[in-house]
Design a protein around this motif. Structure first.
Motif, PDB file in Angstrom:
ATOM      1  N   THR A   1       0.703   4.305  -2.611  1.00  0.00           N
ATOM      2  CA  THR A   1       0.474   5.652  -2.097  1.00  0.00           C
ATOM      3  C   THR A   1       1.572   6.603  -2.557  1.00  0.00           C
TER       4      THR A   1
ATOM      5  N   ARG B   1      -4.887   9.431  -7.901  1.00  0.00           N
ATOM      6  CA  ARG B   1      -5.292   9.025  -6.565  1.00  0.00           C
ATOM      7  C   ARG B   1      -6.496   8.066  -6.615  1.00  0.00           C
ATOM      8  N   GLY B   2      -7.428   8.325  -7.545  1.00  0.00           N
ATOM      9  CA  GLY B   2      -8.545   7.402  -7.714  1.00  0.00           C
ATOM     10  C   GLY B   2      -8.090   6.032  -8.188  1.00  0.00           C
TER      11      GLY B   2
ATOM     12  N   ARG C   1       0.827  -1.196   0.000  1.00  0.00           N
ATOM     13  CA  ARG C   1       0.000   0.000   0.000  1.00  0.00           C
ATOM     14  C   ARG C   1       0.871   1.260   0.000  1.00  0.00           C
TER      15      ARG C   1
ATOM     16  N   ASN D   1      -6.486   4.305  -5.189  1.00  0.00           N
ATOM     17  CA  ASN D   1      -7.503   3.814  -4.247  1.00  0.00           C
ATOM     18  C   ASN D   1      -8.172   2.537  -4.767  1.00  0.00           C
ATOM     19  N   THR D   2      -8.409   2.485  -6.074  1.00  0.00           N
ATOM     20  CA  THR D   2      -8.992   1.271  -6.654  1.00  0.00           C
ATOM     21  C   THR D   2      -8.049   0.081  -6.507  1.00  0.00           C
TER      22      THR D   2
ATOM     23  N   VAL E   1      -5.657  -0.258  -4.252  1.00  0.00           N
ATOM     24  CA  VAL E   1      -5.533  -0.600  -2.832  1.00  0.00           C
ATOM     25  C   VAL E   1      -6.744  -1.399  -2.356  1.00  0.00           C
ATOM     26  N   GLN E   2      -7.946  -0.983  -2.758  1.00  0.00           N
ATOM     27  CA  GLN E   2      -9.148  -1.728  -2.375  1.00  0.00           C
ATOM     28  C   GLN E   2      -9.164  -3.127  -2.977  1.00  0.00           C
TER      29      GLN E   2
END
Length: 317
Positions: free
Chosen positions: A229, A241-242, A225, A245-246, A248-249
């Motif tokens: 990041t 950033r989107g 992660r 986040n995708t 990472v999820q």
């Protein structure tokens, strides 16, 4: 008298002309030689890999900061590298594409010494601007130079960040499509990041550089992660950033990567289309003033000019 001194002046001129022609041919050949941007990216990735390997093998307390150059010594003596401004400057420089510690030291040194240098230059150049300038006028000009030295480095840095973000944004939809293809082909996240970075190296070198560094960090950092990041932190873009986040999820909850990336790519494509439509809608309002200033006067001259000339000729005849 030596043999060189006995040569006629014409021989020296011919020799000088020959050397100049040789240098000109070398310059032309070097300009026409194909450049290899991949070599610079490979060196940058190798340097980042060596830094990560050294950070993993050595304890953090034994890593010493060795001063390099006058700027680094100035920053270390003033203890500027320990504050919040140094971390903020390092983040902004990374967004502009300058990620080394020397770049941070140079930028901090410029911010410290820039106002003084510009003030001295403005004070010395004041008589050139106003020959009758007194001490008060010269001090005023020096103060303006100091103010410019305070704000100019940050303004130039933000402009460089904005230009680089525009380049990154142009290649982002293609990156998402390639990610979808790699995910549907069964590649893991590490392999997909590395493969996409290699594929877009010719069309989007800046984005390929960022993805290459992310692939290196994914292989060395213990926390995946953190590697993702760092990609969002180095770019400073909400679109990236989107994407992060995708990813990472997907890593955390095990959701299908291809489906998530396909939805994200469709959203980015819609956003890009809306931005183009917004620019097209602003175009008539933007062209109003240029049309009034540059189109209507020549049109009136063409339409009314012959009639005015004819009336003036009839009145004077």
């Amino acid at each position: 008298m030596s043999a060189l001194q006995q040569l006629p002046a014409g021989s020296w001129i011919l020799a000088a002309v020959g050397v100049a022609n040789f240098l000109a041919v070398l310059a032309v050949l070097r300009a026409l030689a194909p450049s290899d941007p991949m070599a610079a990216r490979v060196r940058a990735h190798g340097q980042r890999r060596a830094e990560l390997r050294a950070a993993l093998l050595k304890p953090r307390s034994t890593v010493r900061r060795q001063p390099i150059g006058l700027a680094r010594r100035m920053v270390e003596q003033l203890k500027l590298h320990r504050g919040e401004d140094a971390r903020t400057a390092a983040g902004l420089l990374a967004q502009a594409g300058w990620r080394s510690a020397d770049a941070t030291s140079v930028f901090l040194a410029i911010r410290v010494a820039g106002p003084l240098l510009l003030a001295l230059i403005a004070y010395a150049a004041a008589p050139l601007l106003r020959p009758d300038a007194g001490n008060f006028a010269r001090l005023t000009i020096a103060g303006l130079g100091a103010v410019a030295g305070v704000y100019l480095p940050m303004i130039l840095l933000k402009n460089a960040i904005k230009r680089r973000q525009i380049k990154l944004l142009k290649g982002l939809p293609d990156v998402l499509d390639l990610f979808v293809i790699c995910a549907e082909a069964g590649l893991s996240l590490d392999a997909a990041v590395g493969r996409v970075g290699r594929e877009i190296g010719a069309s989007a070198p800046d984005l390929a550089d960022e993805l290459g560094l992310t692939a290196v960090e994914l292989g060395f950092l213990s926390d995946r992660r953190e590697a993702l990041t760092n990609l969002a932190r180095r770019t400073g873009m909400p679109q990236v950033r989107g994407l992060v986040n995708t990813l990472v999820q997907t890593e955390k909850y095990g959701t299908p990567l291809a489906q998530s990336l396909r939805v994200l790519a469709a959203e980015f494509r819609d956003t890009r289309m809306m931005t183009a439509e917004e620019k097209a809608a602003r175009l008539p309002a933007t062209l109003t003033v240029p049309m009034i200033l540059f189109v209507l006067p020549p049109l009136f001259i063409i339409l009314i000019g012959p009639a005015i000339i004819q009336v003036l000729a009839t009145s004077f005849s």
